[in-house]
Motif scaffolding. Structure first.
Motif, short mmCIF file in Angstrom:
data_model
loop_
_atom_site.label_atom_id
_atom_site.label_comp_id
_atom_site.label_asym_id
_atom_site.label_seq_id
_atom_site.Cartn_x
_atom_site.Cartn_y
_atom_site.Cartn_z
N ARG A 49 0.97 -1.32 -0.24
CA ARG A 49 -0.20 0.31 -0.13
C ARG A 49 1.22 1.17 0.17
O ARG A 49 1.63 1.53 0.39
CB ARG A 49 -1.21 -0.20 0.93
N THR A 50 0.44 2.79 -0.16
CA THR A 50 1.51 3.36 -0.85
C THR A 50 0.55 4.43 0.23
O THR A 50 -0.78 4.59 -0.10
CB THR A 50 1.04 3.97 -2.15
N GLU A 51 1.02 5.56 1.09
CA GLU A 51 0.41 6.49 1.43
C GLU A 51 0.77 8.14 1.19
O GLU A 51 1.94 8.00 1.78
CB GLU A 51 -0.05 6.32 2.89
N SER A 52 0.44 8.97 0.50
CA SER A 52 0.91 9.86 -0.17
C SER A 52 -0.46 11.13 -0.76
O SER A 52 -1.03 10.85 -0.80
CB SER A 52 1.64 9.88 -1.03
N SER A 53 0.03 11.85 -0.69
CA SER A 53 -0.63 13.06 -1.52
C SER A 53 -0.85 13.24 -3.25
O SER A 53 -1.46 13.57 -3.79
CB SER A 53 -0.70 14.25 -1.61
N SER A 54 0.11 12.37 -3.43
CA SER A 54 0.63 12.00 -5.08
C SER A 54 -0.18 11.17 -5.23
O SER A 54 -0.63 10.10 -5.02
CB SER A 54 2.24 11.92 -5.11
N ASP A 55 -0.06 11.10 -6.57
CA ASP A 55 -1.14 9.49 -7.50
C ASP A 55 -0.06 8.89 -7.82
O ASP A 55 0.57 9.25 -8.56
CB ASP A 55 -1.58 10.75 -8.40
N THR A 56 -0.02 8.17 -6.88
CA THR A 56 1.13 6.85 -6.86
C THR A 56 0.12 5.67 -7.68
O THR A 56 -0.71 5.56 -8.13
CB THR A 56 1.43 6.04 -5.76
N PHE A 57 1.82 5.21 -8.24
CA PHE A 57 1.25 3.75 -9.47
C PHE A 57 2.00 2.76 -9.63
O PHE A 57 2.89 3.31 -9.43
CB PHE A 57 1.80 4.38 -11.32
N ASN A 65 11.86 -8.95 -14.03
CA ASN A 65 12.07 -7.67 -13.86
C ASN A 65 10.29 -7.81 -15.66
O ASN A 65 10.10 -6.60 -15.25
CB ASN A 65 12.72 -6.30 -14.20
N SER A 66 9.89 -8.72 -15.93
CA SER A 66 8.33 -9.12 -15.93
C SER A 66 7.49 -8.55 -14.81
O SER A 66 7.38 -9.24 -13.57
CB SER A 66 8.66 -10.21 -16.58
N GLN A 67 6.43 -8.34 -15.51
CA GLN A 67 5.28 -7.88 -14.39
C GLN A 67 4.49 -8.72 -14.44
O GLN A 67 4.37 -9.49 -15.16
CB GLN A 67 4.41 -6.55 -14.93
N ILE A 68 3.72 -8.74 -13.38
CA ILE A 68 3.28 -9.13 -12.27
C ILE A 68 1.64 -9.03 -12.62
O ILE A 68 0.76 -9.66 -12.51
CB ILE A 68 3.32 -10.02 -10.93
N THR A 69 1.38 -7.73 -11.95
CA THR A 69 0.39 -7.42 -11.91
C THR A 69 0.88 -5.27 -11.77
O THR A 69 1.75 -5.29 -11.46
CB THR A 69 -0.51 -7.63 -10.47
N TYR A 70 -0.35 -4.73 -11.96
CA TYR A 70 -0.71 -3.03 -10.93
C TYR A 70 -1.34 -2.33 -10.33
O TYR A 70 -1.95 -3.68 -10.42
CB TYR A 70 0.55 -2.59 -12.35
N ASN A 71 -1.38 -1.92 -10.15
CA ASN A 71 -1.99 -0.88 -9.56
C ASN A 71 -2.48 0.96 -10.29
O ASN A 71 -1.04 1.16 -9.37
CB ASN A 71 -3.20 -1.07 -8.13
N ASP A 72 -3.28 1.74 -9.89
CA ASP A 72 -3.15 2.84 -10.21
C ASP A 72 -3.93 3.38 -8.78
O ASP A 72 -2.91 4.10 -7.81
CB ASP A 72 -3.95 3.00 -11.85
N ASP A 73 -5.61 3.49 -8.69
CA ASP A 73 -5.59 4.30 -7.52
C ASP A 73 -6.50 3.01 -6.97
O ASP A 73 -7.12 1.89 -7.25
CB ASP A 73 -7.45 4.78 -8.13
N CYS A 74 -6.33 2.80 -5.45
CA CYS A 74 -6.87 1.77 -4.78
C CYS A 74 -8.28 1.18 -4.90
O CYS A 74 -8.19 0.39 -4.42
CB CYS A 74 -5.83 1.91 -3.16
N ARG A 104 6.10 4.51 -9.51
CA ARG A 104 6.42 5.80 -10.32
C ARG A 104 5.03 6.35 -9.64
O ARG A 104 3.59 6.59 -8.72
CB ARG A 104 7.05 5.43 -11.32
N HIS A 105 4.87 7.70 -10.45
CA HIS A 105 4.10 9.27 -10.20
C HIS A 105 3.08 8.59 -11.48
O HIS A 105 3.54 7.95 -13.17
CB HIS A 105 4.04 10.15 -10.46
#
Length: 709
Positions: A49-57, A65-74, A104-105
């Motif tokens: 989990r990220t906790e920030s005032s910014s829009d995290t990704f 380094n090949s991808q499993i999954t991603y999330n933009d907005d929780c 990243r942002h």
């Protein structure tokens, strides 16, 4: 010894089709991208989990380094401490092992944003870190695919992606060359490739020999996550290499050269002695683009080392007062004069050449410096070969010129004021004299540029009376190569207010000032004086180019008019230009050819392979920069291989079992520093194993910090 014959290569059209295009994209505010790793156990549920005032990704990646999954907005997975634009990934691994988490942002070019990251295992908080950078820059690229075929004839299409900091000399340029890069599809949502240090000097490079991206293709680039100095302007370069697609064999495809504006038939488009690939993408430990190079602008790179003064021999000021590593301006009168800026301004009068100077190290004091001969055990002296071997950055050989400032030259040579000597091969020395008790900054500048002029194949133009001040030297020939001005004034008279005091030449042969306007000298206190010693006896045209020995003011012309140049201000340049290669050696594959007649039966692709593997890349002053083109292109990868070998030597246990990824990343960076500076690492001196924790920690006194969990 193999000989080369001029050969016209038969280029067959490539049958490869696709949407691939070479591209160059400049970006600003390339900020840091954070990545860390975790050891996860099979069957356990993990939450990130990220906790920030910014829009995290967030991206969760395998160790490859090949991808499993991603999330933009929780969304529905937001906890009470998360904002709607924060990210949450929930994952249960099927096998135990190391996994990577990248943050990243959502937007590009955001600098200074930070976030807290928390990791939960089966609902229990196991790890938390704060103030991690949230940045990166997302760049759209064309769809691409690679291709290789050996039948009916060999053909290929490969693609190299480069991400490097653009220039430390630009406003907003990064303070280091370290970048990271991710290759993705699905509009940046799916990571397919990652690199940190595969390019030149810790820049990023992803070579693709197979694979494709049909839509939504992106590059996500950024700075190294643990250093804010890696943030700044950056550049993405996509080089699409095809069969016979590099006509001049400089490492850049002809399609990329079209984008850059460089020549596809000349490996050194701007004629400054530096290969186009080197100026565009760098080589090995030298990221020349970050250091300010441009393949379309003539560049000169110089490394300067200097010695402290021996106050017991004489009372001259320490050279560090005149040219300190911090480049503090030394004040004379009301005007601050910086040698660095004076040198740059002098070269701006010659093809708009740009000078890049790195004031590097203070080296141990010696009474005498010399070009040749071995060091004399009975004298406190040092020769240029020894200084190069011990203090010149070896990776810059054939790219940078080298100047050493010290107390005195060979005692059998030096008799008077500040003097210099060109040792050839881009190596020069500038020295105080024991007899000069009041050196001035302009003397350092003029002597330095004078010796650099010799390295650029300039002569004295017959004005080589070492006495300097008498009529044996021309006063019409207004050049820092003229002993009259270096010796007497330390700078050249100015005809026009825009003239440099330390120029090699000023006026075109047919230009002149009014005979009623005396030559003026610019004093450092801002006032102007008149050089009344100049006697124009035959009219105003003398102020331009005097090629008649009967009217020249130079004694050498009167004594030997058939063999001496007289007063042409351009100092007999070839076509009015400086010889940047230092004697005619041009970096790059100067001869497009193959070996003798035994190659007549070779196919075009076999001939091209010979060009890539058998012809060395030559740098300024004839120095071999790379043994062949293939090595030049792969040099960053070789440096990375060296880092890996160095790591295997240093580590005595599997540090991944002992340390968190934060320490591992620091550890790896210090290993790079070791390779770059060639220092000896020793247990107890540079690092040690904490007896309580069993963790590797670093010597705080050497590196300024000590990593602790």
């Amino acid at each position: 010894m193999r000989r080369y014959l001029i050969l016209l290569l038969f280029f067959v059209p490539s049958i490869i089709l696709g949407a691939n295009t070479s591209q160059v994209t400049n970006v600003s505010n390339s900020s840091r991208i954070y990545k860390t790793s975790f050891y996860l156990y099979a069957g356990r549920e993990y939450e990130f989990r990220t906790e920030s005032s910014s829009d995290t990704f967030l991206h969760l990646l395998y160790n490859s380094n090949s991808q499993i999954t991603y999330n933009d907005d929780c969304g529905s997975n937001c906890s009470g401490t998360q904002g709607n634009l924060n990210s949450t990934i929930i994952f249960t691994p099927s096998s135990s092992g190391y996994y990577n988490l990248m943050m990243r942002h959502y937007s590009s070019g955001v600098v200074g944003a930070v976030s807290t990251i928390k990791q939960y295992e089966n609902g229990t908080l196991k790890w938390s870190t704060t103030n991690r950078p949230v940045g990166g820059y997302k760049i759209t690229i064309d769809s691409w695919d690679t291709y290789s075929q050996s039948s009916p004839f060999f053909s290929f299409r490969y693609i190299d992606f480069y991400y490097l900091n653009r220039s430390k000399e630009d406003v907003g340029g990064a303070g280091s060359s370290d970048t990271v890069m991710y290759l993705s599809d699905n509009y940046g949502r799916n990571i397919t490739d990652f690199d940190d240090d595969n390019g030149a000097s810790y820049s990023s490079k992803i070579p693709k020999l197979s694979g494709s991206c049909s839509s939504g293709c992106k590059v996500i680039g950024g700075g190294y996550p643990y250093s804010s100095s890696s943030e700044g302007n950056a550049k993405l370069v996509v080089n699409v290499r095809t069969t016979f697609g590099d006509i001049d064999f400089d490492g850049l495809s002809s399609s990329l050269e079209t984008v850059l504006g460089t020549s596809s038939s000349n490996a050194d488009s701007d004629g400054d002695g530096l290969n186009d690939y080197l100026e565009t993408l760098g080589s090995g430990a030298v990221a020349l683009p970050w250091e300010g190079s441009d393949p379309m602008v003539e560049d000169i790179f110089i490394e300067i080392d200097y010695m402290p003064v021996d106050s017991s021999r004489y009372s001259n000021p320490d050279f560090t007062n005149y040219y300190p590593a911090a480049r503090t301006v030394f004040m004379q009168g009301n005007q601050g004069i910086d040698i660095t800026e004076e040198m740059k301004y002098a070269f701006s009068h010659h093809d708009s050449t740009r000078v890049h100077i790195d004031v590097d190290d203070q080296i141990p004091h010696h009474n005498w410096m010399r070009c040749g001969d071995a060091d004399d055990p009975n004298e406190d002296d040092i020769n240029m070969d020894t200084m190069v071997a011990n203090y010149f950055t070896s990776a810059r050989s054939g790219i940078y010129r080298y100047i050493v400032f010290g107390d005195s030259l060979n005692k059998n040579y030096q008799t008077g004021d500040i003097v210099g000597m060109s040792c050839g091969g881009g190596r020069m020395m500038v020295a105080l004299s024991p007899y000069n008790t009041s050196p001035k900054r302009n003397e350092y500048t003029s002597v330095t540029l004078h010796e650099l002029g010799h390295d650029l194949s300039l002569t004295h133009n017959g004005s080589d009376d070492s006495a300097g001040c008498n009529d044996g030297n021309s006063r019409i020939f207004r050049s820092v190569m003229n002993y009259h001005y270096v010796g007497q004034f330390g700078y050249v008279p100015r005809i026009y207010s825009s003239d440099s005091r330390f120029r090699y030449a000023t006026d075109a042969p047919n230009t002149y000032a009014s005979p009623y306007e005396p030559i003026v000298l610019s004093d450092y206190d801002g006032t102007y004086g008149v050089d009344w010693d100049v006697d124009w006896s035959i009219g105003s045209s003398d102020i331009g180019c005097v090629d008649d020995p009967t009217v020249s003011t130079k004694q050498a012309c009167e004594e030997n008019p058939d063999n001496e140049l007289c007063d042409c201000t351009f100092n007999a340049y070839t076509s009015g230009r400086l010889d940047y290669s230092g004697g005619g050696a041009i970096m790059g594959n100067a001869v497009m050819g193959s070996f003798e007649d035994e190659t007549a039966t070779l196919s075009p692709e076999e001939r091209a392979k010979l060009m890539e593997t058998e012809i060395p890349i030559i740098g300024v002053n004839g120095v071999v920069v790379s043994k062949n083109l293939k090595t030049l292109i792969s040099s960053g990868e070789f440096v990375k291989k060296g880092l890996k070998e160095e790591k295997e030597k240093v580590q005595e246990r599997d540090i991944k079992k002992l340390l968190g990824q934060k320490v591992i990343d620091r550890y790896n960076k210090l290993l790079k520093e070791k390779l770059h500076k060639r220092s000896d690492w020793k247990d107890g001196k540079n690092y040690f194993v904490n007896e309580k924790s069993g963790k590797v920690e670093f010597n705080e006194s050497k590196y300024g910090y000590q990593e602790k969990e």
